[in-house]
Motif scaffolding. Structure first.
Motif, PDB file in Angstrom:
ATOM      1  N   GLU A   1       0.411  -1.127   0.083  1.00 43.77           N
ATOM      2  CA  GLU A   1      -0.014   0.207   0.456  1.00 43.77           C
ATOM      3  C   GLU A   1       0.576   1.356  -0.101  1.00 43.77           C
ATOM      4  O   GLU A   1       0.793   1.969  -0.516  1.00 43.77           O
ATOM      5  CB  GLU A   1      -0.726  -0.043   1.361  1.00 43.77           C
TER       6      GLU A   1
ATOM      7  N   GLU B   1      -6.296 -11.934  -4.767  1.00 43.80           N
ATOM      8  CA  GLU B   1      -7.746 -11.030  -4.092  1.00 43.80           C
ATOM      9  C   GLU B   1      -8.245  -9.750  -4.959  1.00 43.80           C
ATOM     10  O   GLU B   1      -8.786  -9.671  -6.003  1.00 43.80           O
ATOM     11  CB  GLU B   1      -8.143 -11.683  -4.052  1.00 43.80           C
ATOM     12  N   ALA B   2      -6.505  -9.355  -4.643  1.00 44.02           N
ATOM     13  CA  ALA B   2      -6.941  -7.912  -4.643  1.00 44.02           C
ATOM     14  C   ALA B   2      -6.378  -7.367  -5.743  1.00 44.02           C
ATOM     15  O   ALA B   2      -6.701  -6.066  -6.490  1.00 44.02           O
ATOM     16  CB  ALA B   2      -6.487  -6.993  -3.552  1.00 44.02           C
TER      17      ALA B   2
ATOM     18  N   ARG C   1     -13.895 -15.049   6.421  1.00 41.80           N
ATOM     19  CA  ARG C   1     -14.349 -13.608   5.208  1.00 41.80           C
ATOM     20  C   ARG C   1     -14.305 -14.283   3.942  1.00 41.80           C
ATOM     21  O   ARG C   1     -14.316 -15.337   3.736  1.00 41.80           O
ATOM     22  CB  ARG C   1     -12.925 -13.163   5.267  1.00 41.80           C
TER      23      ARG C   1
ATOM     24  N   THR D   1     -14.616 -13.511  -0.126  1.00 42.06           N
ATOM     25  CA  THR D   1     -13.023 -13.167  -0.930  1.00 42.06           C
ATOM     26  C   THR D   1     -13.124 -11.575  -1.200  1.00 42.06           C
ATOM     27  O   THR D   1     -14.573 -11.031  -1.143  1.00 42.06           O
ATOM     28  CB  THR D   1     -13.139 -14.053  -1.895  1.00 42.06           C
ATOM     29  N   ILE D   2     -11.655 -11.285  -1.744  1.00 39.61           N
ATOM     30  CA  ILE D   2     -12.199  -9.493  -2.006  1.00 39.61           C
ATOM     31  C   ILE D   2     -13.233  -9.789  -3.623  1.00 39.61           C
ATOM     32  O   ILE D   2     -13.735  -8.830  -3.529  1.00 39.61           O
ATOM     33  CB  ILE D   2     -10.350  -9.463  -1.940  1.00 39.61           C
ATOM     34  N   PRO D   3     -12.935 -10.675  -4.282  1.00 35.85           N
ATOM     35  CA  PRO D   3     -13.765  -9.934  -5.092  1.00 35.85           C
ATOM     36  C   PRO D   3     -14.732  -9.959  -4.913  1.00 35.85           C
ATOM     37  O   PRO D   3     -16.088  -8.506  -5.147  1.00 35.85           O
ATOM     38  CB  PRO D   3     -13.833 -11.328  -6.078  1.00 35.85           C
TER      39      PRO D   3
ATOM     40  N   ARG E   1      -7.531  -6.852  13.592  1.00 34.88           N
ATOM     41  CA  ARG E   1      -6.325  -7.325  12.762  1.00 34.88           C
ATOM     42  C   ARG E   1      -6.930  -7.837  11.354  1.00 34.88           C
ATOM     43  O   ARG E   1      -6.628  -6.979  10.527  1.00 34.88           O
ATOM     44  CB  ARG E   1      -5.522  -8.311  13.238  1.00 34.88           C
TER      45      ARG E   1
ATOM     46  N   SER F   1      -7.725  -4.261   9.534  1.00 33.37           N
ATOM     47  CA  SER F   1      -6.820  -4.257   9.402  1.00 33.37           C
ATOM     48  C   SER F   1      -6.127  -4.711   7.831  1.00 33.37           C
ATOM     49  O   SER F   1      -6.040  -4.005   6.329  1.00 33.37           O
ATOM     50  CB  SER F   1      -5.460  -4.298  10.359  1.00 33.37           C
ATOM     51  N   ILE F   2      -6.216  -6.039   7.911  1.00 32.52           N
ATOM     52  CA  ILE F   2      -5.407  -6.584   6.450  1.00 32.52           C
ATOM     53  C   ILE F   2      -6.924  -6.249   5.123  1.00 32.52           C
ATOM     54  O   ILE F   2      -6.359  -6.398   3.945  1.00 32.52           O
ATOM     55  CB  ILE F   2      -5.479  -8.264   7.194  1.00 32.52           C
TER      56      ILE F   2
ATOM     57  N   SER G   1      -6.857  -3.097   4.038  1.00 29.97           N
ATOM     58  CA  SER G   1      -5.460  -3.131   2.877  1.00 29.97           C
ATOM     59  C   SER G   1      -5.973  -3.455   2.214  1.00 29.97           C
ATOM     60  O   SER G   1      -5.481  -3.290   0.307  1.00 29.97           O
ATOM     61  CB  SER G   1      -4.852  -3.930   3.665  1.00 29.97           C
ATOM     62  N   ALA G   2      -6.699  -4.152   1.802  1.00 31.31           N
ATOM     63  CA  ALA G   2      -6.753  -5.430   0.749  1.00 31.31           C
ATOM     64  C   ALA G   2      -7.659  -4.612  -0.333  1.00 31.31           C
ATOM     65  O   ALA G   2      -7.666  -4.665  -1.520  1.00 31.31           O
ATOM     66  CB  ALA G   2      -6.880  -6.587   1.109  1.00 31.31           C
TER      67      ALA G   2
ATOM     68  N   ARG H   1      -8.277  -1.399  -0.134  1.00 31.08           N
ATOM     69  CA  ARG H   1      -7.017  -0.201  -0.794  1.00 31.08           C
ATOM     70  C   ARG H   1      -6.964  -0.856  -1.980  1.00 31.08           C
ATOM     71  O   ARG H   1      -6.708   0.086  -3.032  1.00 31.08           O
ATOM     72  CB  ARG H   1      -6.694   0.592   0.322  1.00 31.08           C
ATOM     73  N   ILE H   2      -6.118  -1.381  -1.749  1.00 33.48           N
ATOM     74  CA  ILE H   2      -5.182  -2.354  -3.390  1.00 33.48           C
ATOM     75  C   ILE H   2      -5.787  -2.754  -3.885  1.00 33.48           C
ATOM     76  O   ILE H   2      -5.525  -1.728  -5.390  1.00 33.48           O
ATOM     77  CB  ILE H   2      -4.470  -3.205  -2.640  1.00 33.48           C
ATOM     78  N   ALA H   3      -7.092  -2.800  -4.035  1.00 32.71           N
ATOM     79  CA  ALA H   3      -8.324  -3.466  -4.927  1.00 32.71           C
ATOM     80  C   ALA H   3      -8.516  -2.079  -5.479  1.00 32.71           C
ATOM     81  O   ALA H   3      -9.078  -2.074  -6.947  1.00 32.71           O
ATOM     82  CB  ALA H   3      -9.331  -4.516  -4.474  1.00 32.71           C
TER      83      ALA H   3
ATOM     84  N   ARG I   1      -7.327   0.550  -5.292  1.00 33.50           N
ATOM     85  CA  ARG I   1      -6.411   1.071  -6.694  1.00 33.50           C
ATOM     86  C   ARG I   1      -6.226   0.174  -7.870  1.00 33.50           C
ATOM     87  O   ARG I   1      -5.182   0.837  -8.813  1.00 33.50           O
ATOM     88  CB  ARG I   1      -4.841   1.885  -5.821  1.00 33.50           C
TER      89      ARG I   1
ATOM     90  N   GLU J   1     -11.105   2.665   8.529  1.00 31.44           N
ATOM     91  CA  GLU J   1     -11.367   1.008   9.754  1.00 31.44           C
ATOM     92  C   GLU J   1     -11.048   1.277  10.984  1.00 31.44           C
ATOM     93  O   GLU J   1     -11.243   2.622  11.495  1.00 31.44           O
ATOM     94  CB  GLU J   1     -10.286   0.111   9.556  1.00 31.44           C
TER      95      GLU J   1
END
Lengths: 149, 222
Positions: free
Chosen positions: A58, A96-97, B6, B8-10, B40, B43-44, B47-48, B50-52, B54, B64
């Motif tokens: 990030e 996944e991201a 959880r 998945t991110i998609p 925790r 946070s993870i 973060s994932a 935010r990455i996705a 971008r 968060e």
């Protein structure tokens, strides 16, 4: 706007009991490794949490390499095995991201393996060069350049 | 405890489509213990996301926060400011937590970031198993503390189904046969005679079949 090729950054989390000592030894042996590697000393790779890897990406890392002791010789018995599982989980999350999972890698070296560590670091640098700068970084850079212009 | 996992991110990206400012809200109770929705994991996952955001040019901001308990109004209040500032909440609480937040904020979209799985225990590090189906009429006292409703794939109440092989469940050989466990347990505590009694069909009235259940304790009401 500069057309110069963007310098990539690779964060190397190195365990103080092995890879960090190996990196130190590499210096004493005058072995060279790519200049875009940023070494961070850790008390054990088992101390590294998944969010450390996520935050590194990030915050602009193009690649992250985790260098721990050889399997079976962790100073804390199994910290490197814990790290291996966390790295694998983070790789899955990154994929996944939408980020290439090859940007994150774990390697195992002993304190005496300076040459082996340097080879791993060179391999990682080559992988990142092939993948190119992180798309996150590119977006950030573009946004910065756009705000300047 | 309530055990969840959880999404998945998609899946989360799909759920959050159209929102620009998302609050990932964790819960410090059950889902923290089962490593699905605590500070925790918030946070993870944030973060994932935010990455996705971008990598896929989704252009949404992610903040968060983790509160002690999402299923309790006293703790939900602590998230008021953060919830007001966001245009959607991705709750990493269990299904009860998600609904508690949604009820408290009627005009705010609240989404579930976890799949709530079951009531269970930590078997060993990283492994959780289901132990209770919350059927509403506990029969554990009759079966040596091993629940046939939850742990027998066929919910048999009067002995094994006959399909188990070498103490393994017929439905899934990776699992022990619950009735084998019940027999061993009753034998070791000297209560094997309990198996001689025929159990009548279970009353499923107190279970979920009648819709959501409510408990009212007048002695605790104000």
């Amino acid at each position: 706007m500069s057309s110069a090729k963007k310098e990539t950054t690779i964060v190397a989390f190195c365990c103080i009991y092995c890879a960090y000592a190996a990196a130190d030894l590499a210096g004493s042996m005058r072995l060279q490794y790519p200049s875009n590697i940023r070494i961070l000393r850790t008390p054990c790779t088992g101390r590294l949490e998944v969010e450390y890897f996520m935050k590194a990406f990030e915050d602009g890392a193009d690649g992250v390499i985790v260098a721990g002791c050889e399997e079976g010789s962790c100073h804390f018995k199994e910290g490197n095995l814990v790290a291996k599982r966390r790295v694998n989980y983070a790789k899955k999350l990154l994929a996944e991201a939408g980020l290439e999972s090859d940007r994150l890698r774990m390697v195992n070296v002993s304190a005496a393996s300076a040459r082996k560590l340097v080879d791993y670091l060179k391999e990682m640098a080559a992988t990142i060069e092939k993948l190119g700068p992180s798309p996150l970084h590119t977006v950030k850079q573009l946004a910065r350049q756009e705000s300047k212009s | 405890m309530i055990v969840a996992e959880r999404k998945t991110i998609p899946e989360l990206i799909d759920i959050l489509q159209g929102h620009k400012n998302v609050l990932v809200l964790g819960c410090g109770t059950c889902v923290t213990v089962c490593l699905a929705g605590g500070e925790r994991e918030v946070s993870i996952i944030a973060s994932a996301l935010r990455i996705a955001s971008r990598t896929q040019n989704l252009d949404f901001k992610v903040s968060e926060l983790t509160i002690e308990r999402q299923c309790d109004n006293i703790f939900i209040e602590q998230a008021a400011e953060a919830i007001d500032k966001s245009d959607a909440v991705l709750s990493l609480g269990c299904g009860a937590g998600v609904q508690a937040i949604a009820e408290r904020y009627p005009r705010k979209p609240v989404y579930a970031g976890l799949n709530t799985k079951f009531l269970g225990i930590l078997e060993e590090r990283g492994i959780w198993t289901e132990k209770c189906a919350a059927c509403g009429a506990c029969v554990l006292h009759e079966y040596g503390g091993i629940c046939p409703v939850t742990r027998c794939a066929k919910h048999m109440l009067n002995g094994p189904c006959g399909g188990s092989k070498e103490d393994r469940c017929e439905v899934n050989p990776d699992r022990p046969c619950a009735w084998q466990l019940i027999y061993q347990r009753l034998k070791s505590i000297g209560q094997l005679q309990k198996l001689e009694q025929v159990t009548m069909p279970k009353n499923w009235g107190p279970s979920l079949s009648g819709g959501p259940r409510t408990i009212i304790r007048d002695d605790h009401r104000i």
